[in-house]
Write an enzyme that holds these catalytic residues in place. Sequence first.
Site, PDB file in Angstrom:
ATOM      1  N   GLY A 216       0.845  -1.239   0.018  1.00 45.22           N
ATOM      2  CA  GLY A 216      -0.109  -0.079  -0.045  1.00 45.22           C
ATOM      3  C   GLY A 216       0.648   1.150  -0.162  1.00 45.22           C
ATOM      4  O   GLY A 216       1.946   1.121  -0.320  1.00 45.22           O
ATOM      5  N   ASN A 217       0.224   2.547   0.380  1.00 46.07           N
ATOM      6  CA  ASN A 217       1.106   3.563   0.616  1.00 46.07           C
ATOM      7  C   ASN A 217       0.467   4.660   1.516  1.00 46.07           C
ATOM      8  O   ASN A 217      -0.720   4.215   2.106  1.00 46.07           O
ATOM      9  CB  ASN A 217       1.199   4.327  -0.863  1.00 46.07           C
ATOM     10  CG  ASN A 217      -0.164   4.636  -1.369  1.00 46.07           C
ATOM     11  OD1 ASN A 217      -0.929   5.451  -0.770  1.00 46.07           O
ATOM     12  ND2 ASN A 217      -0.522   4.015  -2.483  1.00 46.07           N
TER      13      ASN A 217
END
Length: 407
Positions: A216-217
Amino acid sequence: MAVLNGKNILLGVTGGIAAYKTAFLVRLLVKKGANVKVVMTNSAKEFVTPLTLATLSKNEVFSSFTDEKDENSFKEPQWNNHVELALWADFFLIAPATANTLSKMANGACDNLLLACYLSAKCPVYYAPAMDLDMYQHPSTEETFKKLESFGNIQIPAAFGELASGLVGQGRMAEPEEIVSFLENDLLKKLPLRGKQILITAGPTYEAIDPVRFIGNHSSGKMGYAIAEAAASLGAEVVLISGPSALRLENDFVKLIRVTSAEEMYNAAHEYFDTCDVAILSAAVADYRPSEVASEKIKKKTDDLILQLTKTKDILASLGEIKKSQFLVGFALETENEEENAKLKLKKKNLDLIVLNSLRDKGAGFQADTNKITLITKDNKVLPFPVKPKKEVAKDILEYIIEQTNA
Ligand code: CTP
């Protein structure tokens, strides 16, 4: 309808029997989320007390140019600044508006605070006349209405019915509910994005590695959610496609579609793109996803674990390929050669506008409540903005889009 939510309304109350209804009116406006301040004439106080209206509006009520002097205090009376009150207001509503006050408004008289506010107001002015039938029909009242119309003031027509004098006819102030829906309809009609459909993507995407892990980020979704809320409050029909985000929408008029992966976001964006007028893609979409998703949790067996990644589909570029009349906006998050890279993206993805964020700028970035953007247009105009709260940034972006799409 959320059109009154957060609006600053200056309510002017003048001395007619209908003034007692302003207690309900204030309550309705406050319930709709409006901030209400009341300015009343001295004769209005004969019909409804300032205490009632102050309690319901949760604000001080103003009626004279200075506060009354308190005998028990050494404090000097304060000057009630009519210019400030009028500038605070998003609009000025005068209800009930008596024949006397309306005639003074039409002729520039200024012998009380309410009239001084009227003369200082730059915002739209609405008035709800309340008077007896004969007064309502008098040619001088007709003249007054015409004059006020020529000033751009908006009349909320009086209702037909039994009047305080016993006469039956037009002149009764519109009921508080009618006044509120008149305001809502009128404001809605004037919203710049009314009738427009806007598609927005926001937040991160999560690309599954196994049933418990993902790539993810740090995107929070704040920028995209702020744009969605701002667009809805400007009258647009908004579809917000959001990756995993803890944010909640304040505006009930945004259609929220929750997705997890880039693939899901791609499918949802394509489902809604065809019918939209504007698409703003602010999501931080993963560029790569694991080529294989393990069906069971990956066990810690080896010292090294090599994940093979595959490129995700570029949603923005794919929309740029199929766009017809849609105004397509992308974001670019850069750390070096910012302007040059953003211009390249704008061209490559066939955009109408790109919003550049530089991670080198203080006050910009993923989790922050502020952002610093530069808008780069199709004809290579570069418009830098200062650091601002994301809600303000959202308005700047939309303002530019409105200017362009109405051009
Ligand atoms: N975007 C998208 N789909 C992707 C990747 C990006 O729709 N799979 C969109 C983003 O929402 C943003 C724009 O493309 O509006 C630019 O994203 P960015 O990550 O800055 O650029 P990339 O094209 O991914 O290029 P790079 O990572 O090499 O800078």
